[in-house]
Design a protein around this motif. Structure first.
Motif, PDB file in Angstrom:
ATOM      1  N   PHE A 178     -31.117  25.728 -23.989  1.00 41.23           N
ATOM      2  CA  PHE A 178     -32.490  25.645 -23.502  1.00 41.23           C
ATOM      3  C   PHE A 178     -32.884  26.964 -22.852  1.00 41.23           C
ATOM      4  O   PHE A 178     -32.089  27.586 -22.143  1.00 41.23           O
TER       5      PHE A 178
ATOM      6  N   LEU B  92     -33.127  17.814 -19.999  1.00 39.29           N
ATOM      7  CA  LEU B  92     -32.713  18.710 -18.918  1.00 39.29           C
ATOM      8  C   LEU B  92     -32.124  17.953 -17.729  1.00 39.29           C
ATOM      9  O   LEU B  92     -31.934  18.532 -16.662  1.00 39.29           O
TER      10      LEU B  92
ATOM     11  N   TYR C 224     -29.554  19.291 -15.246  1.00 44.55           N
ATOM     12  CA  TYR C 224     -29.885  20.435 -14.394  1.00 44.55           C
ATOM     13  C   TYR C 224     -30.878  20.109 -13.277  1.00 44.55           C
ATOM     14  O   TYR C 224     -31.258  20.998 -12.518  1.00 44.55           O
TER      15      TYR C 224
ATOM     16  N   ILE D 122     -38.394  25.378 -23.383  1.00 44.94           N
ATOM     17  CA  ILE D 122     -38.865  24.242 -22.593  1.00 44.94           C
ATOM     18  C   ILE D 122     -40.129  24.629 -21.825  1.00 44.94           C
ATOM     19  O   ILE D 122     -40.243  25.730 -21.288  1.00 44.94           O
TER      20      ILE D 122
ATOM     21  N   THR E 109     -41.168  20.266 -17.423  1.00 47.91           N
ATOM     22  CA  THR E 109     -40.069  20.140 -16.462  1.00 47.91           C
ATOM     23  C   THR E 109     -39.527  18.717 -16.383  1.00 47.91           C
ATOM     24  O   THR E 109     -38.462  18.500 -15.802  1.00 47.91           O
TER      25      THR E 109
ATOM     26  N   LEU F 184     -28.602  26.531 -20.172  1.00 48.87           N
ATOM     27  CA  LEU F 184     -29.973  26.761 -19.727  1.00 48.87           C
ATOM     28  C   LEU F 184     -30.053  28.194 -19.233  1.00 48.87           C
ATOM     29  O   LEU F 184     -29.288  28.595 -18.345  1.00 48.87           O
TER      30      LEU F 184
ATOM     31  N   VAL G 237     -37.202  22.963 -12.392  1.00 47.88           N
ATOM     32  CA  VAL G 237     -36.212  21.960 -12.796  1.00 47.88           C
ATOM     33  C   VAL G 237     -35.012  21.970 -11.856  1.00 47.88           C
ATOM     34  O   VAL G 237     -34.586  20.930 -11.342  1.00 47.88           O
TER      35      VAL G 237
END
Length: 219
Positions: free
Chosen positions: A81, A13, A16, A5, A8, A57, A91
């Protein structure tokens, strides 16, 4: 293959985003049926307890250390990710130094009667609003051999990230559920054979060691 990634604002995502925003997470996580597990130990304990991951993540350097989780995720078509630390921090809102995060599916909470079935010692968390305290209490409950934990409606979420982390994953070990209404359910606990007691600093309080010496079978 892990997904690198760089943006952002990537919608993938969304689980998160803003993990340090307590008000946002308290609303978003139960609403979407998810919670966040942080660190390898907590993630593995959640998986062992039967929780299913939605995604992972992690920083790139953890892909090797968590290779078995990554491989299992790829086989199950669960996204993994990865990205630079500054991207992940942008993020989530904090520096990730515990290896990885996992967005996990919540399980339906069981009824009170099934959670306390066969239990001798049950702990009720009454309106404990601090997530750190909730996590610490679960860890203590596990260490002391408490059979089950009941959480009142206004108590903080045991599956909130900080509570899970402080508990070191014992929220997945000790059976628990919400008890509602409260205190209207006290009589229901008595009907199940429990003596209901509370910690209190009053002139007529009984010392714990005195009570424990003659404690009933179910408390």
């Amino acid at each position: 293959m892990p997904i690198t990634i760089t943006d952002t604002a990537d919608d993938r995502l969304s689980d998160y985003v803003g993990l340090t925003d307590v008000a946002l997470r308290r609303r978003l996580e139960p609403e979407h049926g998810l919670f966040i597990a942080e660190s390898e130990k907590v993630i593995r304990r959640a998986l062992d307890a039967g929780y299913q991951p939605r995604s992972y993540l992690m920083a790139e350097r953890w892909l090797t250390d968590l290779g078995d989780l990554v491989a299992a995720a790829e086989e199950a078509d669960i996204p993994v990710f990865t990205g630079e630390h500054d991207v992940i921090e942008s993020v989530t809102g904090f520096h990730l130094h515990r290896g990885a995060l996992a967005s996990m599916e919540r399980l339906p909470l069981p009824p009170v009667a099934s959670v306390v079935e066969g239990a001798r010692r049950v702990m009720v968390l009454e309106d404990i609003v601090d997530h750190t305290n909730v996590g610490a209490i679960f860890r203590s409950a596990a260490a002391l051999g408490v059979d089950a934990v009941l959480v009142t409606p206004r108590c903080a979420d045991p599956l909130y990230r900080r509570a899970v982390r402080v508990s070191m994953g014992t929220v997945f070990q000790v059976p628990w559920t919400r008890i509602d209404p409260w205190p209207g359910s006290v009589d229901g606990l008595r009907e199940l054979g429990f003596e209901v007691v509370a910690l209190a600093l009053t002139e007529d309080s009984v010392a714990l060691d005195v009570y424990a010496a003659n404690a009933p079978t179910r408390v």
